[in-house]
Design an enzyme around this catalytic site. Structure first.
Site: not given
Ligand code: FRU
Length: 469
Positions: A39, A41, A57, A101, A218
């Site tokens: 796992l 974001d 994610q 994402s 990001e």
């Protein structure tokens, strides 16, 4: 690209992996984590149709950053979560290297996802599309395809759309990288979520008074709280300082005011969001009662993540607890949501010299401590918090080299709220003025030992389990 044979493989991975992950002593008792695989974001965090949705994610197939799908959990109360069908799988040409994402909005009552379709080519280059998907009557999501192509003047590193409504338009912040490898955040506008206009850059490295602050920003998130507009982002490549920006990649916030028309975001300095070892890619949303909540990934990419012992058990990473944001004297503060108090079992107290305090079972634990400092808190001798009068230091061994590593929070800590789960510790300083979030991998049963001559007052609770169903 994921095909139906991949779906069969995901099912097998879950059937085989879930019992192993759930019986791992480091698998969280009340934090969100993958039932198998990796796992990262949080995505699409939203209150919609009377319920909270949190997507994530997820690579169910193994502990590696590939094959990213959107996993999906739903909750009525932000405490009890329920697994939902996988929302997005990388099964189209435009998202074949991963459904990366993004965020969620309610469009005319329909839960709508805006995500990045990531496409990697054999020569190592990549492109990205910002794509839409809408919830159907059966609860699944129908992809509507790309709505934003790669903007001109940027590399293929364009991703992580966060969308919100302001006046009569939709707005999107989008992470982008200039051809000169500078991290930037773009602002886009749309009337219908389908056609978008790129209004231009609103923040980034060497922009708005900032020095060189990284080659990629990001997971931007933008919202208004109090009198300010905040931009949260994850700048990769911010130069490390003696006591800040020590993780492989950072998460930081800017506060200022946004002129939507120009567009222009005038803001102050970059502030690190969390001073611990693991915190990245947080996302915020508004609750029905107007609170601004945040959840983050309790991990950092590209560091020592793959050396975590849970990889051998077939799973890796977890979310942070859900936090409420507030602003105090212009400073962005984070505190655990009030809902978490429902996990508390019987309250216990201690008042006196730190070193005379009893050792406290730390497997699932919340503590509220008050002191002037001069104390050491040892979490199973694996993670050590040194509370001095003007500084907190958090120390643990590198999982790769074994050397001791330290993270710092500078200031006078007077009150700590600490939340422990089976392999994580979140330290909220002075009612959320600072936070240090970290994973640790103790031998269980883990105990917290207090050392030092200073006086302290502690209230503490062991916490109930709260697993996803
Ligand atoms: C941040 C990130 C995002 C990307 C996603 C892929 O951790 O790299 O930029 O969309 O993860 O999983």
């Amino acid at each position: 690209m994921v095909s139906s044979s991949h779906l069969a493989a995901i099912l097998q991975a879950v059937m085989q992996g879930m019992p192993k992950a759930l019986s791992d002593s480091h698998y969280p008792g009340w934090h969100l984590a993958p039932v198998t695989g990796l796992l990262n974001d949080p995505n699409g965090f939203i209150h919609s149709g009377g319920e909270y949705h949190l997507f994530y994610q997820w690579n169910a197939l193994d502990c590696a950053h590939q094959h990213k799908c959107w996993g999906h959990w739903r909750s009525a109360d932000l405490l009890h979560w329920e697994h939902q069908p996988i929302a997005l799988m990388p099964d189209e040409k435009y998202d074949r290297s991963g459904c990366y994402s993004g965020s969620a909005v309610e469009d005319a009552g329909i839960l709508t996802l805006i995500y990045t379709g990531n496409v990697k080519f054999e020569d190592g280059s990549r492109t990205a599309w910002q794509c839409l998907a809408q919830q159907n009557r059966a609860g699944g999501f129908d992809k509507l395809g790309p709505v934003v192509a790669l903007p001109e003047g940027y590399t293929g590193h364009v991703r992580d759309p966060k969308v919100w409504r302001h006046d009569d338009h939709w707005y999107m912040v989008l992470a982008a990288q200039t051809m000169a490898r500078q991290g930037r955040v773009l602002l886009l506008r749309s009337e219908d979520l389908r056609t978008w206009q790129n209004l231009g850059e609103i923040a980034g490295s060497e922009r708005g008074g900032l020095a060189a602050a990284g080659y990629m920003w990001e997971c931007p998130d933008m919202f208004t709280l109090g009198d300010s507009t905040f931009l949260i982002c994850c700048p990769q490549g911010v130069p490390s300082e003696e006591k800040r920006y020590l993780n492989s990649h950072a998460c930081a916030w800017l506060s200022g005011s946004l002129d939507y028309a120009q567009p222009a975001f005038s803001h102050g300095p970059l502030n690190e969001m969390d001073a611990g070892f693991e915190f990245y890619a947080p996302q915020t949303t508004l609750t029905a009662d107007g609170r601004r909540l945040l959840v983050g990934w309790m991990g950092t990419p590209d560091g020592e993540e793959m050396a975590q012992p849970t990889v051998a058990q077939g799973w890796i990473h977890q979310m942070t607890c859900i936090r409420e944001l507030s602003v105090r004297n212009g400073w962005l503060c984070q505190q655990p949501i009030a809902e978490l108090q429902a996990l508390r079992e019987k309250e216990q107290h201690y008042l006196g010299r730190a070193s005379d305090a009893p050792a406290i079972p730390a497997r699932r634990l919340e503590l509220i401590l008050e002191s002037e400092g001069g104390i050491e808190l040892s979490f199973a001798d694996t993670l050590i918090l040194t509370w001095q009068q003007d500084e907190l230091r958090l120390t643990r061994r590198s999982l790769v080299t074994g050397e001791w590593l330290t993270r710092y929070w500078t200031g006078a800590a007077r009150r700590l709220q600490i939340l422990c789960d089976h392999s994580s510790v979140e330290i909220f300083i002075n009612d959320g003025e600072g936070v240090m979030s970290s994973r640790y991998f103790p031998a269980h049963p883990a105990r917290l030992t207090l050392r030092g001559d200073a006086e302290l007052q502690v209230r503490y609770w062991s916490l109930r389990r709260c697993m996803v169903e």
